[in-house]
Scaffold this active site. Structure first.
Site, PDB file in Angstrom:
ATOM      1  N   GLU A 182      31.267  42.720  28.325  1.00 40.24           N
ATOM      2  CA  GLU A 182      30.391  43.109  29.095  1.00 40.24           C
ATOM      3  C   GLU A 182      30.299  44.432  29.102  1.00 40.24           C
ATOM      4  OE1 GLU A 182      31.734  39.673  32.322  1.00 40.24           O
ATOM      5  OE2 GLU A 182      32.737  41.279  32.594  1.00 40.24           O
ATOM      6  N   HIS A 436      10.611  21.116  36.224  1.00 37.67           N
ATOM      7  CA  HIS A 436       9.606  21.963  35.151  1.00 37.67           C
ATOM      8  C   HIS A 436       8.756  22.780  35.503  1.00 37.67           C
ATOM      9  CE1 HIS A 436       7.763  21.987  31.306  1.00 37.67           C
ATOM     10  NE2 HIS A 436       6.713  22.180  31.664  1.00 37.67           N
ATOM     11  N   GLU A 441      16.362  22.653  33.169  1.00 36.81           N
ATOM     12  CA  GLU A 441      15.826  21.709  32.769  1.00 36.81           C
ATOM     13  C   GLU A 441      16.461  21.062  31.374  1.00 36.81           C
ATOM     14  OE1 GLU A 441      11.610  20.719  32.083  1.00 36.81           O
ATOM     15  OE2 GLU A 441      11.364  22.676  31.772  1.00 36.81           O
TER      16      GLU A 441
HETATM   17  P1  NDP Z   1      40.652  39.521  27.537  1.00 39.66           P
HETATM   18  O1  NDP Z   1      42.007  38.657  27.666  1.00 39.66           O
HETATM   19  O2  NDP Z   1      39.591  38.767  28.047  1.00 39.66           O
HETATM   20  O3  NDP Z   1      40.700  40.155  26.325  1.00 39.66           O
HETATM   21  C1  NDP Z   1      41.595  40.875  25.587  1.00 39.66           C
HETATM   22  C2  NDP Z   1      41.203  41.338  24.141  1.00 39.66           C
HETATM   23  O4  NDP Z   1      41.934  42.402  23.982  1.00 39.66           O
HETATM   24  C3  NDP Z   1      41.425  40.140  23.340  1.00 39.66           C
HETATM   25  O5  NDP Z   1      40.317  40.423  22.398  1.00 39.66           O
HETATM   26  C4  NDP Z   1      42.830  40.524  22.828  1.00 39.66           C
HETATM   27  O6  NDP Z   1      42.706  39.926  21.583  1.00 39.66           O
HETATM   28  C5  NDP Z   1      42.621  41.885  22.505  1.00 39.66           C
HETATM   29  N1  NDP Z   1      44.028  42.544  22.960  1.00 39.66           N
HETATM   30  C6  NDP Z   1      45.242  42.067  23.752  1.00 39.66           C
HETATM   31  N2  NDP Z   1      46.039  42.574  23.601  1.00 39.66           N
HETATM   32  C7  NDP Z   1      45.886  43.638  22.594  1.00 39.66           C
HETATM   33  C8  NDP Z   1      46.747  44.745  21.731  1.00 39.66           C
HETATM   34  N3  NDP Z   1      47.697  44.966  22.526  1.00 39.66           N
HETATM   35  N4  NDP Z   1      46.127  45.514  21.248  1.00 39.66           N
HETATM   36  C9  NDP Z   1      44.869  45.214  20.863  1.00 39.66           C
HETATM   37  N5  NDP Z   1      44.179  44.070  21.206  1.00 39.66           N
HETATM   38  C10 NDP Z   1      44.723  43.506  22.121  1.00 39.66           C
HETATM   39  O7  NDP Z   1      40.942  40.535  28.680  1.00 39.66           O
HETATM   40  P2  NDP Z   1      40.067  41.627  29.150  1.00 39.66           P
HETATM   41  O8  NDP Z   1      40.753  43.019  29.365  1.00 39.66           O
HETATM   42  O9  NDP Z   1      38.626  41.681  28.662  1.00 39.66           O
HETATM   43  O10 NDP Z   1      39.674  41.161  30.858  1.00 39.66           O
HETATM   44  C11 NDP Z   1      41.036  41.023  31.470  1.00 39.66           C
HETATM   45  C12 NDP Z   1      40.979  39.797  32.224  1.00 39.66           C
HETATM   46  O11 NDP Z   1      40.301  39.917  33.442  1.00 39.66           O
HETATM   47  C13 NDP Z   1      40.235  38.453  31.366  1.00 39.66           C
HETATM   48  O12 NDP Z   1      41.068  37.741  30.677  1.00 39.66           O
HETATM   49  C14 NDP Z   1      39.517  37.811  32.784  1.00 39.66           C
HETATM   50  O13 NDP Z   1      40.467  36.656  33.273  1.00 39.66           O
HETATM   51  C15 NDP Z   1      39.359  38.755  33.738  1.00 39.66           C
HETATM   52  N6  NDP Z   1      38.142  39.301  33.604  1.00 39.66           N
HETATM   53  C16 NDP Z   1      37.057  38.262  34.036  1.00 39.66           C
HETATM   54  C17 NDP Z   1      35.647  38.494  34.143  1.00 39.66           C
HETATM   55  C18 NDP Z   1      34.580  37.379  34.657  1.00 39.66           C
HETATM   56  O14 NDP Z   1      34.982  36.480  34.885  1.00 39.66           O
HETATM   57  N7  NDP Z   1      33.312  37.708  34.085  1.00 39.66           N
HETATM   58  C19 NDP Z   1      35.024  39.993  33.888  1.00 39.66           C
HETATM   59  C20 NDP Z   1      36.232  40.665  33.432  1.00 39.66           C
HETATM   60  C21 NDP Z   1      37.388  40.366  33.558  1.00 39.66           C
HETATM   61  P3  NDP Z   1      42.916  38.558  21.283  1.00 39.66           P
HETATM   62  O15 NDP Z   1      41.888  37.656  21.169  1.00 39.66           O
HETATM   63  O16 NDP Z   1      43.560  38.538  19.625  1.00 39.66           O
HETATM   64  O17 NDP Z   1      44.321  38.134  22.041  1.00 39.66           O
END
Ligand code: NDP
Length: 447
Positions: A182, A436, A441
């Site tokens: 985002e 439409h 759609e």
């Molecule tokens: P996410 O869980 O979406 O993504 C976290 C990312 O960080 C993943 O790519 C993960 O990698 C990586 N990661 C996690 N731990 C580490 C680490 N220790 N070192 C390096 N990389 C790491 O979390 P966000 O922070 O983006 O958002 C938090 C939560 O907030 C989301 O899970 C969501 O539920 C909520 N949210 C919802 C939104 C919406 O509904 N539109 C908008 C913003 C937040 P990997 O994939 O390998 O685990």
């Protein structure tokens, strides 16, 4: 004399806590809610709401370019970050006021203090003040986590992103999830050089593969750079104030580093151990289906329980708790078919099973896709293509998942989610006459 000072004491006035407080009070309970920062919580103060406003602001960058193809001549158009930032922050202040009003108009006492649990029925508010309650609800949400590496404190999190003095010329965003994608879209539209550095090999794990691949491809076309398999090693501050990020054996020079590496339940220092409230290995409060913790008088809702970190889920959990415990109307949250969206550029949204999940669970599935260029993009000369995907149980014809990326995908998906939740069949979509011309759609024209 009442046995306790309150029927319900809520810690945390975010989405879940506010809903639970207000509904419990409406059911006749004497309720207080303690908030150490601002009423509204992550969603209203430093999350969904201000983020969505920035997404709107960012999208004008493309709209203004596209407007020329629609005959509009716009001269001298410039973007002013501080105008947008301040307008957004002012609106957040307005919403905070509304949330406060909602609580007080329902007779909920709002206490601006940090509350700490001191026993199954007691809470300390600091300065020696202790209050008692028949029930305590923990709704303290989650907090951004930073990877453990040298110099991690030099980065910011989404909390600070809303207050930046200016749009950084270069920004590195750590993580590949919701917040990373985002904010990558937002800063890219504002003209920053954006690099996403993720520890894994994919973005948005959990979303349908084809849809997230489309986002990756579109994001790269817009100029966002991606570095995968790049765990953070260290961050160094340079003499000119810039940062050098060492990740996955590479070095990246940047002006701002934003950690979007997940959010951890906010339980530290809450005194939960004094009441026998157990945490899981992520620090989340363990709860049963009624959101009750391992202490009979203490409940927890929202991100602090790490079930599904989404505002509408926290709100439902707060409502179910209040109705069940104070309204004599017991019900439980149904976690099946929760729609979600990523407000990237363009946004993506999904409900139900991805193709991979459906194949694992059901065996035989049919999938239908529509890969098209929105009419507006065609006239604008924009190559960006939308992708809609429907996953159908081949045995029953039931639609078990819908996943989409394209303009207004979250708006369209919310309605489609009703059909998926209701268990409608592909035939039911086929039987519906198309509206439409619209993008939506496509959902009833899938062949
Ligand atoms: P996410 O869980 O979406 O993504 C976290 C990312 O960080 C993943 O790519 C993960 O990698 C990586 N990661 C996690 N731990 C580490 C680490 N220790 N070192 C390096 N990389 C790491 O979390 P966000 O922070 O983006 O958002 C938090 C939560 O907030 C989301 O899970 C969501 O539920 C909520 N949210 C919802 C939104 C919406 O509904 N539109 C908008 C913003 C937040 P990997 O994939 O390998 O685990």
């Amino acid at each position: 004399m009442a046995e306790y000072d309150y029927d319900l004491f809520v810690i945390g006035a975010g989405s879940g806590g506010v809903r639970a407080s207000r509904i419990a009070a409406a059911h006749g309970a004497k309720v207080a809610v303690a908030e150490e920062y601002r009423v509204g919580g992550t969603c209203v103060i430093r999350g969904c709401v201000p983020k969505k406003m920035l997404v709107y602001g960012a999208h004008f960058a493309e709209d203004i370019i596209d407007a020329k193809r629609f005959g509009w001549e716009i001269d001298g158009c410039r973007f002013n970050w501080s105008t947008l930032r301040d307008n957004v922050l002012n609106d957040v202040k307005r919403l905070e006021g509304l949330y406060n009003n909602t609580l007080t108009s329902h007779g909920v006492e709002v206490i601006h203090a940090r509350a700490i649990v001191t026993g199954p029925h007691s809470v300390s508010l600091g300065k020696g003040q202790e209050v008692t309650a028949k029930y305590i609800l923990i709704a303290t949400g989650a907090w951004p986590q930073r990877p453990e590496c040298e110099g991690a404190e030099l980065g910011i999190t989404s909390n600070e992103a809303f207050h930046l003095p200016e749009v950084p010329r270069r920004i590195v965003i750590a993580g590949g999830g919701y917040i990373a994608n985002e904010f990558a879209g937002i800063f890219n539209q504002f003209g920053a050089e954006v690099t996403i550095a993720n520890r894994g090999a994919t973005i948005l794990r959990g979303y349908d593969e084809q849809i997230r691949d489309r986002l990756l491809q579109i994001s790269m076309t817009k100029g966002i750079q991606f570095i995968f398999n790049a765990p953070f090693e260290k961050v160094v501050k340079n003499g000119d104030g810039s940062l050098t990020v060492h990740a996955g054996g590479k070095t990246i020079e940047t002006d701002c580093l934003l950690f979007a590496t997940g959010r951890v339940p906010h339980t530290r220092g809450l005194g939960l151990e004094t009441a026998g409230v157990e945490l899981d290995d992520q620090g989340a409060i363990k709860v049963d289906e009624d959101s009750k913790s391992t202490c009979d008088s203490i409940y927890a809702v929202g991100d602090v329980t790490n079930r599904v970190q989404l505002t509408p889920v926290a709100i439902r959990e707060g409502q179910a708790f209040a109705d069940t415990v104070f309204g004599n109307k017991p019900w439980r949250v149904d976690y099946n078919c929760i729609p979600s969206a990523v407000f990237s550029h363009p946004p993506m949204a999904g409900v139900g099973m991805t193709e991979a999940q459906a194949k694992n669970k059901l065996g035989t599935v049919r999938t239908y896709t529509s890969d098209f260029r929105a009419m507006k993009n065609v006239l604008a000369g924009r190559e960006e293509r939308s992708l809609y995907k429907m996953v159908v149980d081949a045995t029953t014809d039931q639609v078990v998942g819908i996943h989409m990326i394209g303009p207004d995908a979250p708006e369209i998906l919310q309605v489609a989610a009703v059909a998926v939740k209701a268990g409608l069949t592909k035939q039911a979509f086929d039987d519906t006459v198309a509206l439409h011309p619209s993008m939506a759609e496509e959902l009833v024209l899938l062949k």
